[in-house]
Design a protein around this motif. Structure first.
Motif, short mmCIF file in Angstrom:
data_model
loop_
_atom_site.label_atom_id
_atom_site.label_comp_id
_atom_site.label_asym_id
_atom_site.label_seq_id
_atom_site.Cartn_x
_atom_site.Cartn_y
_atom_site.Cartn_z
N ALA A 100 0.92 -1.20 -0.02
CA ALA A 100 -0.05 0.14 0.01
C ALA A 100 0.81 1.30 -0.06
O ALA A 100 1.99 1.31 0.36
N PRO A 101 0.21 2.21 -0.51
CA PRO A 101 1.11 3.61 -0.46
C PRO A 101 1.65 3.76 0.85
O PRO A 101 0.93 3.56 1.95
N PHE A 102 3.01 4.38 1.02
CA PHE A 102 3.53 4.91 2.22
C PHE A 102 4.28 6.06 2.28
O PHE A 102 4.58 6.66 1.32
N THR A 103 4.93 6.64 3.36
CA THR A 103 5.82 7.75 3.24
C THR A 103 7.13 7.56 3.89
O THR A 103 7.49 6.65 4.72
N VAL A 104 8.03 8.30 3.49
CA VAL A 104 9.36 8.56 4.11
C VAL A 104 9.72 9.90 4.41
O VAL A 104 9.33 10.94 3.69
N VAL A 105 10.12 10.06 5.74
CA VAL A 105 10.83 11.26 6.09
C VAL A 105 12.36 11.44 5.84
O VAL A 105 12.92 10.43 6.25
N ASP A 106 12.90 12.41 5.16
CA ASP A 106 14.29 12.65 5.18
C ASP A 106 15.02 13.08 6.30
O ASP A 106 14.24 13.49 7.06
N GLY A 107 16.39 13.09 6.15
CA GLY A 107 17.03 13.67 7.10
C GLY A 107 16.78 15.12 7.46
O GLY A 107 17.08 15.53 8.32
N ALA A 108 16.38 15.93 6.36
CA ALA A 108 16.18 17.14 6.49
C ALA A 108 14.69 17.41 7.02
O ALA A 108 14.08 18.61 7.02
N GLY A 109 13.70 16.42 7.40
CA GLY A 109 12.46 16.61 7.75
C GLY A 109 11.49 16.67 6.74
O GLY A 109 10.47 16.72 7.03
N SER A 111 8.85 15.22 4.25
CA SER A 111 8.14 14.03 3.81
C SER A 111 7.94 13.66 2.40
O SER A 111 7.57 14.69 1.56
N HIS A 112 7.90 12.40 1.99
CA HIS A 112 7.71 12.30 0.85
C HIS A 112 6.71 10.86 0.66
O HIS A 112 6.85 10.01 1.44
N SER A 113 5.78 11.17 -0.17
CA SER A 113 4.82 10.19 -0.39
C SER A 113 5.36 9.09 -1.66
O SER A 113 5.85 9.49 -2.53
N LEU A 114 5.24 7.78 -1.20
CA LEU A 114 5.75 6.80 -2.06
C LEU A 114 4.29 5.94 -2.65
O LEU A 114 3.53 5.40 -1.67
N ALA A 115 4.37 5.61 -3.86
CA ALA A 115 3.33 4.54 -3.96
C ALA A 115 3.76 3.15 -3.60
O ALA A 115 4.82 2.79 -3.21
N ALA A 116 2.63 2.37 -3.78
CA ALA A 116 2.97 0.64 -3.18
C ALA A 116 4.32 0.31 -4.37
O ALA A 116 3.88 0.65 -5.38
N GLY A 117 4.94 -0.41 -3.61
CA GLY A 117 5.86 -1.18 -4.34
C GLY A 117 7.28 -1.13 -3.56
O GLY A 117 7.31 -0.97 -2.38
N ALA A 118 8.47 -1.26 -4.16
CA ALA A 118 9.67 -1.55 -3.53
C ALA A 118 10.49 -0.66 -3.82
O ALA A 118 10.56 -0.23 -5.28
N TYR A 119 11.44 -0.02 -2.85
CA TYR A 119 12.36 1.04 -3.35
C TYR A 119 13.66 0.57 -2.84
O TYR A 119 13.81 0.27 -1.60
N ALA A 120 14.73 0.70 -3.48
CA ALA A 120 16.14 0.36 -3.27
C ALA A 120 16.78 1.42 -2.97
O ALA A 120 16.62 2.68 -3.58
N PHE A 121 17.81 1.64 -2.13
CA PHE A 121 18.79 2.58 -2.03
C PHE A 121 19.84 2.38 -1.43
O PHE A 121 20.10 1.25 -0.75
N GLY A 122 21.14 3.03 -1.49
CA GLY A 122 22.55 2.59 -1.18
C GLY A 122 22.89 3.72 -0.12
O GLY A 122 21.97 4.51 0.56
N THR A 123 24.18 3.90 0.13
CA THR A 123 24.61 4.78 1.32
C THR A 123 24.44 6.13 0.97
O THR A 123 24.52 7.08 1.90
N GLY A 124 24.06 6.35 -0.26
CA GLY A 124 23.87 7.89 -0.59
C GLY A 124 22.46 8.10 -0.53
O GLY A 124 22.10 9.17 -0.77
N PHE A 125 21.59 7.44 -0.01
CA PHE A 125 19.97 7.50 0.27
C PHE A 125 19.23 7.94 -0.96
O PHE A 125 18.61 8.96 -1.03
N ALA A 126 19.75 7.41 -2.48
CA ALA A 126 18.93 7.80 -3.34
C ALA A 126 18.04 6.56 -3.83
O ALA A 126 18.40 5.58 -4.17
N LEU A 127 16.86 6.90 -3.58
CA LEU A 127 15.72 6.02 -3.84
C LEU A 127 15.51 5.80 -5.11
O LEU A 127 15.54 6.79 -5.96
N ARG A 128 15.04 4.36 -5.62
CA ARG A 128 14.66 4.51 -6.92
C ARG A 128 13.89 2.86 -6.79
O ARG A 128 13.95 2.15 -6.09
N ALA A 129 12.86 3.15 -7.80
CA ALA A 129 11.75 1.97 -7.69
C ALA A 129 12.31 0.61 -8.33
O ALA A 129 13.01 0.82 -9.12
N VAL A 130 11.96 -0.32 -7.61
CA VAL A 130 12.25 -1.69 -8.15
C VAL A 130 11.22 -2.47 -8.53
O VAL A 130 10.21 -2.65 -7.85
#
Length: 543
Positions: A100-109, A111-130
């Motif tokens: 289901a859709p969910f949210t992520v809050v980054d280190g700067a505070g 908030s980002h809405s994310l569609a249902a699905g999977a998101y990968a990221f590395g040590t640079g915290f760059a989200l990409r859909a999978v």
């Protein structure tokens, strides 16, 4: 004048080459196994889980069970709290998903809405859909990231958890994943991971209170997380581990904890006591005594498959490797601790070095089920190998801490058969003399414990003499090995070269024709098979 020389059984290593003069028999190192048997499974401190099941089956409530294993304690209420559970560390990348859709809050505070699905990221915290959606690319963010669920739970690497997921960059520049979850929701995934959900309700309820108390008593007060998500704290299986029965046990005991002197008790628990639990200082000698972590009887623990265990055989090579000893292990003794458990183990190697290992460390290194164990020794060695046909071989060794030891033999191509009982001296040492008729394996057996195999090669007895006219050699082979091939060899430098061969006749004789050079060194070599080792004569100087 005739010259004769008799065979010595000779290790195969020396058959490749060699020099004139006497050869030294190979003396094999003793083969040794250690036999462990004991009671219980786990460290033995606090609540025995099988014992708790036994008490529950005999009508005891969870409160009574906990009072037995933690004497002097009471039950009380703990405030609601949130735990930070370390799920993963040392990672270069992570994948968070939800149906289901969910949210992520980054280190700067932000908030980002994310569609249902999977998101990968590395040590640079760059989200990409999978898999990557067409034209979506990556969304760069500032860590740490905190994911919050919508109408469905979040999953880390495909495994679902209640609560939120937090990803941070650790000091070693790798990622850590932390589950931020209420204590009660955490227990939903712990209790069925620590105790079978089909067990009696009061046992499950005792486990729920013990797990809740242990989490609160041992959680970290500083750092990025409070508890580990594995057995370093408690096994935690997330939503996939949950069952109705264990969830009901958590709900029935909601917020209840074990208290001692007004503080939450450290309620250790483990699988099986073997009939009696251990005081903390007995199992872990460096620990200070704790009034409620004392040894108590455990009468219903006998239903556990690990109430008694063994024999467990550990060969000397494995023990040497585990303890990183310089030489092969020759002996082992157990120093008793309190309550019947081992206190420490003294291991001796062939160099005479002895190392003392705390029983709990020793148990961990060898994978033994508990520190409530005894150790036996099955060690067997031979005076030399191989030996000549018709010669005796002295078998010696140590048997200690085992019942009714027997020496068995297996002639080449045969089956194991008893030689006889072994009667050691008070220190466990024994010696037997055998006359094997062919290459033979020996081993020690005591009940269900079988020691390692000792192979004694038997070489044919060969004689060699020069013919009167130096036109060759003749000799005999015992036992009768009709058709066996005998090689006549000459030493050239440091190498033995085969000049010609002969065949053993029906009388056990052979003759090999080859002109002998005066003063040259010759020998006969027989590799007959048929259950015999290679035989080779001492060098013979031609007349």
């Amino acid at each position: 004048m005739l010259r004769r020389t008799a065979v010595l059984g000779f290790a195969l290593l020396a058959l490749v080459g060699g020099s004139a003069g006497a050869r030294v028999q190979a003396v094999p190192a003793p083969v040794t196994s250690f036999v462990f048997a004991g009671h219980g499974y786990g460290h033995g401190i606090g609540m025995s889980q099988y014992g708790a099941l036994g008490y529950a089956q005999h009508g005891y409530t969870y409160a009574q069970i906990l009072a037995h294993y933690f004497p002097g304690t009471t039950l009380g209420a703990a405030p609601g709290t949130t735990l930070r559970v370390l799920l993963a560390d040392g990672k270069k990348s992570l994948t968070v998903s939800s149906t289901a859709p969910f949210t992520v809050v980054d280190g700067a505070g932000a908030s980002h809405s994310l569609a249902a699905g999977a998101y990968a990221f590395g040590t640079g915290f760059a989200l990409r859909a999978v898999p990557t959606l067409e034209g979506s690319g990556s969304t760069a963010m500032t860590g740490p990231l905190t994911f919050s669920p919508g109408a469905a739970p979040l999953a880390l690497g495909g495994k679902a958890y209640r609560g939120r997921l937090r990803a941070i960059l650790a000091a070693n520049k790798t990622l850590e994943a932390i589950n931020v979850v209420s204590l009660e929701s955490y227990l939903y995934g712990v209790v069925p991971s620590e105790m079978p959900y089909i067990w009696a309700p009061d046992a499950l309820e005792a486990q729920a209170v013990a797990a809740r108390s242990y989490a609160l008593a041992t959680r970290k007060q500083t750092g990025d997380f409070d508890v580990y998500g594995d057995v370093r704290s408690q096994a935690y299986g997330g939503i996939a581990a949950e069952h109705f029965e264990t969830t009901a046990a958590v709900d029935k005991t909601r917020r209840q904890v074990v208290l001692y002197d007004g503080k939450v008790a450290t309620t250790f628990f483990f699988s099986t006591s073997g009939g009696r639990t251990a005081a903390i200082q007995d199992a872990w000698p460096k620990s200070a005594p704790v009034p409620y972590l004392v040894s108590v009887s455990d009468p219903y623990d006998s239903l556990s498959p690990w109430h008694n265990w063994g024999p467990v055989l550990v060969d000397g090579a494995a023990l040497r490797k585990a303890l990183k000893l310089a030489g092969p292990v020759t002996d082992l003794t157990v120093t008793p601790g309190a309550g019947g458990r081992a206190g420490s183990v003294v291991v001796t190697d062939t160099l005479g070095d002895a190392v003392t290992v705390p029983a709990d460390t020793f148990r961990t290194l060898l994978g033994l089920r508990s520190t409530w164990f005894t150790a036996g020794v099955l060690s067997l060695g031979a005076s030399e190998a191989p030996v000549d046909y018709g010669a005796t071989v002295d078998l010696s060794g140590v048997v200690r801490g085992v019942t009714a030891p027997v020496l068995q033999q297996r002639p080449s191509g045969g089956a194991w058969q008893p030689v006889g009982a072994v009667s050691p001296d008070p220190g466990g040492a024994f010696q037997l003399t055998e006359t094997p008729e062919a290459s033979t394996d020996y081993r020690l057996v005591a009940g269900k414990a079988t020691g390692p195999l000792l192979h004694v090669g038997v070489a044919p007895l060969v004689t060699l003499e020069a013919l009167p006219d130096s036109s060759g050699v003749s000799g005999t082979v015992e036992p009768l090995l009709t058709g066996a091939t005998v090689g006549l060899q000459q030493q050239v430098g440091t190498t033995w070269t085969t000049l010609t061969t002969a065949t053993v006749d029906e009388s056990g004789n052979f003759q090999a024709l080859y002109p002998l050079q005066a003063g040259a060194l010759y020998r006969a070599r027989v590799a007959p098979g048929q259950g015999f080792a290679v035989g080779v004569t001492e060098p013979m100087s031609a007349p």
